[in-house]
Design an enzyme around this catalytic site. Structure first.
Site, mmCIF file in Angstrom:
data_model
loop_
_atom_site.group_PDB
_atom_site.id
_atom_site.type_symbol
_atom_site.label_atom_id
_atom_site.label_comp_id
_atom_site.label_asym_id
_atom_site.label_seq_id
_atom_site.Cartn_x
_atom_site.Cartn_y
_atom_site.Cartn_z
ATOM 1 N N HIS A 258 -9.169 4.549 -2.063
ATOM 2 C CA HIS A 258 -8.423 4.625 -0.804
ATOM 3 C C HIS A 258 -9.225 5.448 0.209
ATOM 4 C CE1 HIS A 258 -4.204 3.275 -1.957
ATOM 5 N NE2 HIS A 258 -4.896 3.167 -3.086
ATOM 6 N N ASP B 190 0.844 -1.194 0.000
ATOM 7 C CA ASP B 190 0.000 0.000 0.000
ATOM 8 C C ASP B 190 0.884 1.250 0.000
ATOM 9 O OD1 ASP B 190 -2.330 1.517 0.134
ATOM 10 O OD2 ASP B 190 -2.441 1.420 2.321
ATOM 11 N N ALA C 109 -11.319 4.680 2.639
ATOM 12 C CA ALA C 109 -12.745 4.362 2.582
ATOM 13 C C ALA C 109 -13.295 3.755 3.868
ATOM 14 C CB ALA C 109 -13.010 3.427 1.403
ATOM 15 N N GLU D 207 -1.777 5.644 -9.172
ATOM 16 C CA GLU D 207 -2.707 6.620 -8.590
ATOM 17 C C GLU D 207 -2.664 7.930 -9.366
ATOM 18 O OE1 GLU D 207 -4.154 8.636 -4.383
ATOM 19 O OE2 GLU D 207 -2.491 7.216 -4.351
#
Length: 311
Positions: A213, A82, A215, A134
């Site tokens: 992301h 991540d 969330a 991203e």
């Protein structure tokens, strides 16, 4: 069953109108709670590790814990980095057995983001590993990721097709109004996600898996538990779960959840310690914390993600 990539998971999720839960892990009890819930609900799973968690728990320990979870559950599990921010970090995780990595170049210019992401993609694909990129920047704090409100930005849909084509990424994290950390929306405000951006991204990238992301829903029960037993968290509103379910029915195939795990564990431990001040056995206060994580994850799998029964 060996570790898997997210490719087949995302294909099924896109076609089925649900999302895969990507849960951040950093110790044994969190991994056990998540995977026990997923086993009972027969749900596919992404266990993701931040750079900070990897430093804290040690790469080898985490991989062995996840290996044990696969033996115990026989579930399809993907291990994901991540918010990797450098090629070197992504390479280390790929070489160390991760099946998926995220390279977050969103703090760079568009061209530099493409160049960095492409570099990671080329190495990852050569080793059978998938890559998440991203576009757009989420406000908030998560481990080493810190983005102020002034620096946050929504994803520009006009850039997504070029970004995907030039980088070769396998999935794309976008910014539509979620944020990292527990403090997403102020009480009294009406949380909104930019579904118009998501719809336009889906139109430009039909069939392509999108990631959300930041969330977590900041479940009030656990915030209250933290504050009742010595905490001082300000009131906050997380992402409404009905909005996450709507996103999962669209192009979103992966939804990241971290803060809700932290709150469930911390709130439950605070409560146990307050009620049992003489107890100093970690097994006694970690056991209910693990159970709280399990039930919270079960709720997410069924009521938010809709991926129960999909393993």
């Amino acid at each position: 069953m060996p570790l898997v990539t997210s490719t087949e998971m995302f294909r099924k999720a896109y076609e089925g109108g649900y999302a895969i839960g990507a849960f951040n892990v950093n110790n044994m009890e969190i991994i056990q709670g998540i995977t026990e819930a997923a086993k009972e609900e027969n749900a596919p799973l992404i266990l993701q590790v931040s750079a900070g968690a990897r430093k804290y728990a040690n790469h080898t320990y985490l991989m062995k814990l996840i290996e044990a979870a696969i033996i115990e559950t026989n579930l399809p599990i993907c291990v994901h980095l991540d918010h990797g921010d450098t090629f070197e970090l992504c390479k280390s995780c790929i070489d160390g057995g991760f099946t998926s990595v995220m390279i977050d170049g969103s703090h760079h210019s568009f061209e530099d983001n493409i160049a960095l992401t492409r570099q990671v993609v080329e190495y990852a694909h050569d080793h059978g590993v998938v890559v998440e990129g991203e576009l757009g920047r989420l406000e908030g704090v998560e481990d080493d990721v810190k983005v102020s409100a002034e620096d946050a930005s929504y994803t520009n849909p006009s850039q997504v097709q070029e970004f995907v084509e030039r980088t070769g990424v396998d999935s794309l994290a976008i910014a539509i109004g979620t944020s990292h950390g527990a403090y997403k929306f102020k009480p009294g405000t009406k949380p909104q996600l930019r579904f118009d951006i998501l719809e336009e991204v889906e139109r430009r990238l039909p069939g392509f898996p999108i990631v959300l992301h930041g969330a977590s829903s900041v479940i009030p029960e656990f915030v209250q538990m933290v504050n009742t037993y010595g905490g001082n968290m300000p009131d906050a509103i997380g992402v409404p779960e009905d909005m996450l379910r709507k996103a999962a029915s669209m192009a979103v195939c992966k939804i990241n959840i971290d803060s809700d795990l932290r709150l469930a564990m911390t709130g439950t431990i605070r409560k146990y310690m307050a009620e049992h001040p003489a107890d100093f056995d970690p097994r006694q206060y970690l056991k209910p914390a693990r159970a709280a994580i399990k039930e919270m994850v079960r709720h997410k799998l069924i009521d938010v993600l809709g991926c129960n029964g999909k393993a």
